[in-house]
Every structure is written in C-alpha cells, then in structure tokens.
Design an enzyme around this catalytic site. Structure first.
Site, PDB file in Angstrom:
ATOM      1  N   HIS A   1      -3.207   3.284   2.680  1.00  0.00           N
ATOM      2  CA  HIS A   1      -4.881   2.912   2.388  1.00  0.00           C
ATOM      3  C   HIS A   1      -5.241   3.023   1.402  1.00  0.00           C
ATOM      4  O   HIS A   1      -5.604   2.296   0.638  1.00  0.00           O
ATOM      5  CB  HIS A   1      -5.562   3.037   3.243  1.00  0.00           C
TER       6      HIS A   1
ATOM      7  N   ASP B   1     -11.750  -0.671  -0.229  1.00  0.00           N
ATOM      8  CA  ASP B   1     -12.504   0.375   0.848  1.00  0.00           C
ATOM      9  C   ASP B   1     -14.433  -0.284   0.584  1.00  0.00           C
ATOM     10  O   ASP B   1     -14.990  -1.404   0.612  1.00  0.00           O
ATOM     11  CB  ASP B   1     -12.425   1.376   1.005  1.00  0.00           C
TER      12      ASP B   1
END
Length: 286
Positions: A267, A105
């Site tokens: 995610h 991320d």
C-alpha cells in the site's frame, strides 16, 4: 531526509502548514495519506527534483506538524474541501498558481477535491490507491466492512481516540523503520503519539462519511468531473482489484481524460517502490 529542501510553516488562513519544498520547473504537489505525514515522500521527492520538478510536500491540516482547526459539529473543518483550500493557498504563497497534484490514500480524496473545486489550478491529477469515497460506500459489502472496518469505527465519537491512545504503536503496528526509513518512522511515531493529531486524523474519517460524501454526490448530480489529464495508480499488493475488479472503471465517470496502471508494491508505494513510482509519475507529468 529532504536534504536541500526548505522546511517552513506557512500561514494559509485557518491553519499553518508544515511544508518541505525544493526544485525548479513544473510544480508538483504531493499529498500524503493516513496516518503518514509529508515525510512519506522522502524517497520520491528528491528524485522528482532531480528530474526537473519543483516539489512541494506539506503535512495536511491536522496531520503531522501542521496546526489543527477547531472541531465543528459536522466535522467540516477536516473536510477534503477545507484541506484542498489550504493547499491552493499554500501553492499560491509559494508562487505556483497552477500545479500538478499527486494524492495517495486519504490524500487522493483531497487531490480529487482540489481538481473538482479548483480546475484552473490543477494542471494534471494523479490519484493513488483509493476510489472516491462515495463510490467506496456505494459498493460497501461484507468484505469491505471486514477489511475497512476502521472507516466506521473512526466515525464513532471518543472511543477510537481512547483505543489508539492506549497503545499507538500497537494500533499502527505495521509500520517498520527498516521499510519506511528511520527518520520517516520517527516522524510517524511523533504524529501518532500526539493526541491532537490523532483527533484530527479521525476527524478526516468523520468528515469522509458525512460532508465529503455529500460533496461528491452533489458533483455527480451536477455532472461535474475532472477536466485535466488524470492518472490512477494502484499497488499490486493492495486490495484495489480485489474490492473493485477493474478500479479504472470506478474512476472513469470522475475524469474526462483517464489513464492508469498498477505499480508493484504494497500500500505505501512511495516508501516501498519509489523508483517505479517516480518513473510512472515522470512519464505522466512530462
């Protein structure tokens, strides 16, 4: 979490970083994303130690329990270049002048900057669930603006701080202790309820749209790319393929030796599918 790991605060110049580390062997730096802390790796790091790696899990400057740098007008105190410099100094302080780097991320942007700015330090690079900031912005369309609106909202002065402070748990409401782990969730809640940490996390995004993008564009103009072997991993239930088709095609100009594969996960892969992630990292890192 992190049984057998040292848990220290180490001075790296402008800031002091909270860091957990353990193990012997090839050093691996694990860099978290937003709004997580180093604790996001709590299911991955011990497995890597068991497989013979020396594992380092810091909170990036501004995040978690690491200290916060004074805010500058151009937000460069939270640039990926500044964070990368912290981490090189941290690893040197721990006796690791060269090391593999894994970033997820927002941490993948830091990992990329580490490899570009400090090629003698980074032996192997793993980037996860993101493409370079300049590439994402160059491809920004209505779908990106709808799904990733927070990039642009977070860049506004003051209002995002006020919105998050009104109810941090509602803002970050997708985080669940049964998925993350109870202690990891507790650490996340501590971070998002701290006004200074929230401000620093927003400064990460403000730097992203400004100085970080400029640094990447300068790299492209100069023909710079990552020289070490590079692995891109993306979560199958994230939106990398929906946004970019083949995300490896986006990364290819940035790394001379690139490979990649998907991992079955949402995610937050380090929390949701740590076993498959560790297997992929072990295959690549050796």
């Amino acid at each position: 979490m992190f049984e057998g790991f040292a848990d220290e605060r180490i001075d790296v110049g402008e800031v002091r970083l909270r860091v957990r580390y353990a193990g012997q062997g090839q050093p691996v730096l694990l860099v978290h994303g937003h709004p997580r802390t180093g604790s996001t790796w709590h299911r991955v790091a011990p497995q890597l130690v068991d497989r013979g790696f020396a594992v380092v899990c810091p909170d990036m400057r501004g995040y978690g329990q690491s200290s916060k740098a004074p805010v500058l007008p151009d937000h460069s105190q939270q640039s990926k270049r500044a964070v990368a410099g912290d981490l090189v100094r941290l690893m040197a302080a721990l006796g690791h002048p060269t090391f593999a780097t894994v970033g997820h991320d927002r941490g993948c942007y830091v990992a990329l900057r580490l490899a570009l700015d400090h090629p003698d330090a980074v032996s192997r690079l793993v980037v996860m669930d993101g493409v370079p900031i300049s590439e994402a912005l160059a491809r920004c369309d209505a779908a990106f603006a709808r799904d990733w609106y927070h990039w642009f909202f977070f860049a506004q002065p003051d209002k995002p701080e006020r919105a998050i402070a009104a109810d941090p748990d509602a803002w970050y409401g997708s985080a669940r202790p049964e998925t993350m782990g109870v202690e990891n969730h507790r650490e996340l809640r501590q971070a998002i309820h701290d006004e200074a940490t929230v401000r620093a996390m927003l400064e990460d995004y403000r730097a992203g749209l400004g100085v970080d993008r400029e640094h990447e564009e300068a790299d492209r103009r100069a023909g710079r790319a990552v020289e070490c072997p590079t692995l891109f991993l993306w979560s199958t239930r994230d939106d990398m393929e929906a946004l970019y088709g083949d995300p490896l095609a986006v990364w290819r100009p940035w790394a001379r030796d690139l490979r990649g594969e998907p991992v079955e996960s949402g995610h937050h892969v380090a929390e949701e599918n740590p076993d498959d992630l560790v297997a992929a990292l072990h295959r690549f890192l050796g």
